[in-house]
Design an enzyme around this catalytic site. Sequence first.
Site, mmCIF file in Angstrom:
data_model
loop_
_atom_site.group_PDB
_atom_site.id
_atom_site.type_symbol
_atom_site.label_atom_id
_atom_site.label_comp_id
_atom_site.label_asym_id
_atom_site.label_seq_id
_atom_site.Cartn_x
_atom_site.Cartn_y
_atom_site.Cartn_z
ATOM 1 N N CYS A 80 6.073 0.583 -2.433
ATOM 2 C CA CYS A 80 5.912 0.848 -0.931
ATOM 3 C C CYS A 80 6.241 -0.131 -0.125
ATOM 4 O O CYS A 80 7.493 -0.344 0.126
ATOM 5 C CB CYS A 80 4.316 1.196 -0.896
ATOM 6 S SG CYS A 80 4.122 2.352 0.547
ATOM 7 N N HIS A 116 1.931 4.429 -5.111
ATOM 8 C CA HIS A 116 1.216 3.281 -5.396
ATOM 9 C C HIS A 116 -0.357 3.777 -5.777
ATOM 10 O O HIS A 116 -0.468 4.731 -6.257
ATOM 11 C CB HIS A 116 1.234 2.439 -4.453
ATOM 12 C CG HIS A 116 1.126 2.814 -3.226
ATOM 13 N ND1 HIS A 116 0.797 1.772 -1.998
ATOM 14 C CD2 HIS A 116 1.206 3.923 -2.551
ATOM 15 C CE1 HIS A 116 0.788 2.481 -0.994
ATOM 16 N NE2 HIS A 116 0.881 3.880 -1.226
HETATM 17 N N1 GLN Z 1 3.804 -0.023 6.180
HETATM 18 C C1 GLN Z 1 4.707 0.628 5.452
HETATM 19 C C2 GLN Z 1 4.834 2.346 5.916
HETATM 20 O O1 GLN Z 1 3.802 2.888 6.413
HETATM 21 C C3 GLN Z 1 4.394 0.592 4.019
HETATM 22 C C4 GLN Z 1 2.925 1.260 3.892
HETATM 23 C C5 GLN Z 1 2.339 0.793 2.542
HETATM 24 O O2 GLN Z 1 2.768 -0.112 1.696
HETATM 25 N N2 GLN Z 1 1.548 1.833 2.118
HETATM 26 O O3 GLN Z 1 5.925 2.756 5.615
#
Ligand code: GLN
Length: 249
Positions: free
Chosen positions: A92, A193
Amino acid sequence: MKLVLGHLYPEYLNIYADRGNIAVLTQRAAWRGIEVEVLAIGLGDAVPARADLLYVGGGQDREQALVAPDMAAKAEGLRSSLDAGAALLAVCGGYQLLGRSYVDAAGALLPGAGILPLHTEAGRRRLIGDVLLECELEPGSPRTLAGFENHAGRTLLDEGALPLGRVLAGFGNDGQSGFEGCRLGRALGTYLHGPLLPRNPWLADWLIAEALARQNGGVPPQLAPLGDALESAAHDVAARRARERGGRF
Ligand code: GLN
């Protein structure tokens, strides 16, 4: 055999308990008599040349902004580690920062390491829910990967770049292409994740074997099979939830 696992930014990128993936890698290696040494790689630290496997978890835009310049500064270290045969799993927020850049929800341009051939821009609607992918990391042996996604980022792979898998249900990289994640040799990036590896043990074993390949004449060692009844049941529950959510592609 011993496996050295470099964990990037454990104090910043650990949303949805992404750190649990490390517990899975460590335990599945231990069950095969392989010791795992985990090295934390924080802000300002060099990427250790002896890391066989690199791991980076996810985070919110705020944490990503904190680590992005440092991740970009680690580009050379990361590249030489991968060139030397290390494997990598990025999840992610970490996946986004291994690409060239991430334009976050506030419109700020965060630099990436430029290791994976992609870039990401946040969209207005978040892409959230259970996901089911079909992956073929070994030609002729398709496997499914069940997980959970929650991201605003839309990730666009460069022309010719390989995805990690094909979306059977869920959004994936951008909610449109039908693909999820990115694969560059032994390096994998994905939006899946939370408990990714506990319910997809085949992927944990693939990473362990690929990480050990350089200690085995460049060939991933054959790992002894484990009784994965509980893990399979967890996979099947997640896969069913994703299918009930509906195939979008
Ligand atoms: N901030 C990033 C997004 O929203 C990654 C989010 C995350 O790692 N859950 O795309």
